[in-house]
Design an enzyme around this catalytic site. Structure first.
Site, PDB file in Angstrom:
ATOM      1  N   CYS A  12      36.132  31.985  30.948  1.00  0.00           N
ATOM      2  CA  CYS A  12      35.958  32.866  29.820  1.00  0.00           C
ATOM      3  C   CYS A  12      34.706  33.705  30.102  1.00  0.00           C
ATOM      4  O   CYS A  12      34.059  33.519  31.124  1.00  0.00           O
ATOM      5  CB  CYS A  12      35.800  32.042  28.542  1.00  0.00           C
ATOM      6  SG  CYS A  12      36.141  32.974  27.057  1.00  0.00           S
ATOM      7  N   CYS A  85      40.213  34.783  28.403  1.00  0.00           N
ATOM      8  CA  CYS A  85      39.832  36.038  27.754  1.00  0.00           C
ATOM      9  C   CYS A  85      39.997  37.175  28.749  1.00  0.00           C
ATOM     10  O   CYS A  85      39.927  36.967  29.965  1.00  0.00           O
ATOM     11  CB  CYS A  85      38.421  35.985  27.181  1.00  0.00           C
ATOM     12  SG  CYS A  85      37.096  36.049  28.367  1.00  0.00           S
ATOM     13  N   CYS A  92      37.215  37.741  37.353  1.00  0.00           N
ATOM     14  CA  CYS A  92      37.509  36.450  37.986  1.00  0.00           C
ATOM     15  C   CYS A  92      37.202  36.507  39.488  1.00  0.00           C
ATOM     16  O   CYS A  92      37.759  37.337  40.206  1.00  0.00           O
ATOM     17  CB  CYS A  92      38.975  36.081  37.763  1.00  0.00           C
ATOM     18  SG  CYS A  92      39.374  34.420  38.347  1.00  0.00           S
TER      19      CYS A  92
END
Length: 162
Positions: A12, A85, A92
């Site tokens: 997240c 999210c 990422c």
């Protein structure tokens, strides 16, 4: 399969609510099949107390850790990486070993304004959605699916488990 539990990372932005809740739920329900961790692309200074409160209400233990950044885990091997999210999905990092990746985006309950009851209700809804998704995930025959099929099935959970 080596018989070792599969390692799952929930990502997240702040690692203060959604990812912490998902980690606690999976570790609580997984019965040794999985070991979950969580991290954030921009970790918050602390875990949101409402996240800890709704986990306690649901009887889910939170042994927890302070929010941590993805940089602390970039050299770790994970079998599955799930972003919860949209901002974390875009930020990422690449993890070694080509883990299966999926996105379970959902609103941030920490952004809800208003009374304490309104905030708690947002966190309860987040918990409810994540419980449903974790249950669907645990129902998958993960150990017997090829990576592309597994990835597709885990990604579909976001639609089915809303």
């Amino acid at each position: 399969m080596t018989g070792e539990p599969l390692r799952v990372l929930f990502l997240c932005t702040g690692n203060s609510a959604r990812s912490q809740i998902a980690e606690a739920l999976l570790n609580h329900k997984a019965a040794g099949r999985f070991v979950a961790e969580s991290a954030g692309s921009h970790p918050a200074p602390r875990v949101n107390p409402h996240a800890i409160c709704v986990l306690a209400e649901a009887g889910v233990p939170w042994a927890g850790h302070p929010p941590q950044g993805t940089d602390a885990l970039e050299r770790e091997r994970f079998d599955i990486v799930i972003t919860v999210c949209d901002r974390a999905k875009e930020a990422c990092p690449i993890f070694p070993g080509q883990p299966v990746q999926a996105h379970w985006g959902m609103p941030d309950p920490a952004e809800v304004e208003g009374s304490d009851d309104a905030k708690l209700n947002a966190f309860r809804e987040t918990l409810r959605v994540l419980q449903r998704r974790v249950d669907l995930f645990l129902a998958l025959p993960v150990e017997s699916l090829e990576s592309p099929t597994l990835q597709a099935r885990i990604r579909r959970i976001a639609e089915e488990g809303a």
